[in-house]
Design an enzyme around this catalytic site. Structure first.
Site, mmCIF file in Angstrom:
data_model
loop_
_atom_site.group_PDB
_atom_site.id
_atom_site.type_symbol
_atom_site.label_atom_id
_atom_site.label_comp_id
_atom_site.label_asym_id
_atom_site.label_seq_id
_atom_site.Cartn_x
_atom_site.Cartn_y
_atom_site.Cartn_z
ATOM 1 N N CYS A 62 -9.026 -28.928 61.747
ATOM 2 C CA CYS A 62 -10.066 -28.633 62.725
ATOM 3 C C CYS A 62 -10.057 -29.280 64.067
ATOM 4 O O CYS A 62 -10.719 -28.908 65.157
ATOM 5 C CB CYS A 62 -11.348 -28.932 62.131
ATOM 6 N N HIS A 120 -17.036 -29.485 67.324
ATOM 7 C CA HIS A 120 -16.414 -28.808 66.115
ATOM 8 C C HIS A 120 -17.571 -28.266 65.382
ATOM 9 O O HIS A 120 -18.233 -28.877 64.957
ATOM 10 C CB HIS A 120 -15.435 -29.388 65.219
ATOM 11 N N ASN A 167 -17.421 -21.936 60.298
ATOM 12 C CA ASN A 167 -16.204 -23.122 60.643
ATOM 13 C C ASN A 167 -15.011 -22.252 60.968
ATOM 14 O O ASN A 167 -14.189 -21.990 59.847
ATOM 15 C CB ASN A 167 -16.018 -24.032 59.827
HETATM 16 N N1 ACO Z 1 -24.872 -23.117 47.712
HETATM 17 C C1 ACO Z 1 -25.779 -24.000 46.762
HETATM 18 N N2 ACO Z 1 -25.686 -25.202 46.644
HETATM 19 C C2 ACO Z 1 -24.792 -25.872 46.975
HETATM 20 C C3 ACO Z 1 -23.768 -25.337 47.868
HETATM 21 C C4 ACO Z 1 -23.875 -24.019 47.981
HETATM 22 N N3 ACO Z 1 -22.918 -23.467 49.090
HETATM 23 N N4 ACO Z 1 -22.795 -26.343 48.032
HETATM 24 C C5 ACO Z 1 -23.238 -27.505 47.300
HETATM 25 N N5 ACO Z 1 -24.424 -27.122 46.867
HETATM 26 C C6 ACO Z 1 -25.185 -28.037 45.746
HETATM 27 C C7 ACO Z 1 -24.273 -29.218 45.220
HETATM 28 O O1 ACO Z 1 -23.860 -28.751 44.133
HETATM 29 C C8 ACO Z 1 -25.343 -30.148 45.089
HETATM 30 O O2 ACO Z 1 -26.060 -29.926 43.891
HETATM 31 P P1 ACO Z 1 -26.771 -31.032 42.948
HETATM 32 O O3 ACO Z 1 -27.551 -31.953 43.772
HETATM 33 O O4 ACO Z 1 -27.465 -30.205 41.666
HETATM 34 O O5 ACO Z 1 -25.367 -31.710 42.500
HETATM 35 C C9 ACO Z 1 -26.178 -30.232 46.175
HETATM 36 O O6 ACO Z 1 -26.124 -28.814 46.769
HETATM 37 C C10 ACO Z 1 -25.893 -30.917 47.307
HETATM 38 O O7 ACO Z 1 -24.366 -31.018 47.394
HETATM 39 P P2 ACO Z 1 -23.793 -31.707 48.822
HETATM 40 O O8 ACO Z 1 -22.241 -31.539 48.663
HETATM 41 O O9 ACO Z 1 -24.701 -33.073 48.784
HETATM 42 O O10 ACO Z 1 -24.459 -30.645 49.814
HETATM 43 P P3 ACO Z 1 -24.470 -31.073 51.488
HETATM 44 O O11 ACO Z 1 -25.448 -31.054 51.831
HETATM 45 O O12 ACO Z 1 -23.377 -32.182 51.910
HETATM 46 O O13 ACO Z 1 -23.421 -29.764 52.010
HETATM 47 C C11 ACO Z 1 -21.650 -28.927 52.941
HETATM 48 C C12 ACO Z 1 -22.291 -29.342 51.788
HETATM 49 C C13 ACO Z 1 -22.297 -27.910 53.709
HETATM 50 C C14 ACO Z 1 -20.096 -28.650 52.635
HETATM 51 C C15 ACO Z 1 -21.314 -30.215 53.695
HETATM 52 O O14 ACO Z 1 -21.144 -31.458 53.152
HETATM 53 C C16 ACO Z 1 -20.449 -30.224 55.072
HETATM 54 O O15 ACO Z 1 -20.959 -29.554 55.979
HETATM 55 N N6 ACO Z 1 -19.388 -30.724 55.098
HETATM 56 C C17 ACO Z 1 -18.415 -31.146 56.279
HETATM 57 C C18 ACO Z 1 -17.668 -29.865 56.443
HETATM 58 C C19 ACO Z 1 -16.808 -30.140 57.574
HETATM 59 O O16 ACO Z 1 -16.940 -31.070 58.653
HETATM 60 N N7 ACO Z 1 -15.521 -29.549 57.523
HETATM 61 C C20 ACO Z 1 -14.706 -30.072 58.715
HETATM 62 C C21 ACO Z 1 -13.416 -30.316 58.357
HETATM 63 S S1 ACO Z 1 -12.583 -29.048 57.357
HETATM 64 C C22 ACO Z 1 -10.991 -28.767 57.855
HETATM 65 O O17 ACO Z 1 -10.640 -29.620 58.664
HETATM 66 C C23 ACO Z 1 -10.230 -27.599 57.276
#
Ligand code: ACO
Length: 339
Positions: free
Chosen positions: A116, A258, A288
């Site tokens: 990214c 990003h 993304n």
């Molecule tokens: N739908 C429903 N529930 C979900 C989902 C989903 N799509 N994804 C995760 N959950 C659940 C989890 O299982 C967890 O449940 P639990 O509390 O019962 O265990 C809860 O939601 C919280 O999970 P987290 O992983 O803490 O969720 P978070 O709020 O962090 O969101 C996300 C996840 C959207 C992936 C976030 O962490 C994010 O945006 N991360 C960064 C992504 C990024 O910047 N990528 C760039 C680099 S990628 C590259 O270079 C190719």
């Protein structure tokens, strides 16, 4: 341009494309166990575009490249850099074929694999080629087709990623003119390589002779840890860059980060003391798009006329590797080419 001054890279054209197929949050399969409400609230994403079968990264890069060349008013470039982590093949690189299909002649053309952060890295490489006189005009493309590598059972990645391509033409110019890229900050930390990536398909796996599993070809991500790193690295890199180029946060007109998660962008803006109203957001419509993310956002604002010449733009990105990078740009007068 005076002879004694360093040559700057100046943004001269911008173009982008997203594949026609729109996938809304509600279109995602029920088996993922997610919901429109969860995705909107936790990421800000409402829909993404996924390429139809048969469309590869090079096909999208070609269209974005064509539009950027049209926007620049000339197809004369003497280098092509394609940032992608989803190339058409492991070998050869995708950029030479894109250059050939664009009819650019026998110009140097290469891929850059920085996930990214790819577009910022590629812009910095173009600026370096221009500063040293290796090139006068460079076509920089960021394109990814992550839909081809999404695990249909993994809701962490499947809800976030979209496909697309964005491109820019940069030309030699003066550091003081609108459009000048006035500075960069880049970094990496390979100790975080396990946090996001595709495990299989490379020499690491092939050298073991172990049979491949289907999931080896899929992108995985430890979302929460990546979130924290993204905030730390994008804010740290942006602060270093602002100091290096002598811009105060209050002098920044627009923040183009990003497009992975609106919560990441707002947190970084808050840490930098940039008002949230100055944060450019298009992830709601495209998700993304990895290396295409920043040029797609720039193309979006070019089309809408939101930026005006001379305004200060701070761009920052973070991705697998781990890698990150930021660039400072003064906005030029650009002709949008949307089709
Ligand atoms: N739908 C429903 N529930 C979900 C989902 C989903 N799509 N994804 C995760 N959950 C659940 C989890 O299982 C967890 O449940 P639990 O509390 O019962 O265990 C809860 O939601 C919280 O999970 P987290 O992983 O803490 O969720 P978070 O709020 O962090 O969101 C996300 C996840 C959207 C992936 C976030 O962490 C994010 O945006 N991360 C960064 C992504 C990024 O910047 N990528 C760039 C680099 S990628 C590259 O270079 C190719």
């Amino acid at each position: 341009m005076s002879a004694e001054r360093a040559r700057a890279a100046v943004l001269a054209g911008i173009g982008a494309m997203v594949p026609p197929r729109v996938v809304t949050n509600d279109d995602l399969p029920d088996s993922l166990g997610t919901s429109d409400e969860w995705i909107r609230t936790r990421t800000g994403i409402q829909q993404r575009h996924w390429a139809d079968p048969g469309t590869a990264t090079g096909d999208m890069a070609l269209i974005a490249g064509e539009r950027a060349l049209k926007s620049a008013g000339s197809s004369a470039v003497d280098m092509v850099i394609l940032a992608t982590s989803t190339p058409d093949h492991p070998c050869p690189a995708t950029a030479p074929e894109v250059a050939a299909r664009l009819g650019l002649g026998v110009v140097p053309a290469y891929d850059m694999s920085v996930a990214c952060s790819g577009f910022i890295y590629a812009l910095s490489a173009a600026a370096g080629a221009i500063a040293t006189g290796i090139a006068d005009r460079v076509l920089v493309i960021g394109a990814d087709t992550w839909s081809t590598r999404l695990n249909p059972d993994d809701r962490i990645t499947a809800v976030i990623f979209g496909d697309g391509a964005g491109a820019a033409v940069v030309r030699a110019g003066d550091p003081d003119e609108p459009g000048a890229l006035v500075g960069f900050d880049l970094g990496s930390d390979g100790s975080g390589k396990e946090l996001v990536g595709v495990p299989g398909g490379g020499s690491r796996q092939l050298s073991t002779g172990e049979p491949a599993r289907k999931t080896d070809d899929y992108l995985y991500m430890r979302g929460k840890e990546i979130f924290t790193h993204a905030v730390d690295r994008m804010s740290g890199s942006s602060s270093r860059l602002l100091e290096r180029v002598g811009w105060s946060a209050s002098s920044v007109d627009w923040f183009v980060g990003h497009q992975a998660n609106v919560r990441i962008l707002h947190t970084v803006a808050d840490l930098l003391d940039v008002d949230r109203s100055q944060v450019v957001i298009n992830l709601d419509r495209v998700g993304n798009t990895s290396a295409a993310s920043i040029p797609l956002a720039l193309s979006d604002v070019t089309g809408s006329g939101r930026f005006t010449p001379g305004q200060r733009i701070l761009m920052t990105a973070f991705g697998a590797g781990l890698t990150w990078g930021s660039a400072a740009l003064t906005w030029p007068s650009l002709t949008p080419v949307l089709t």
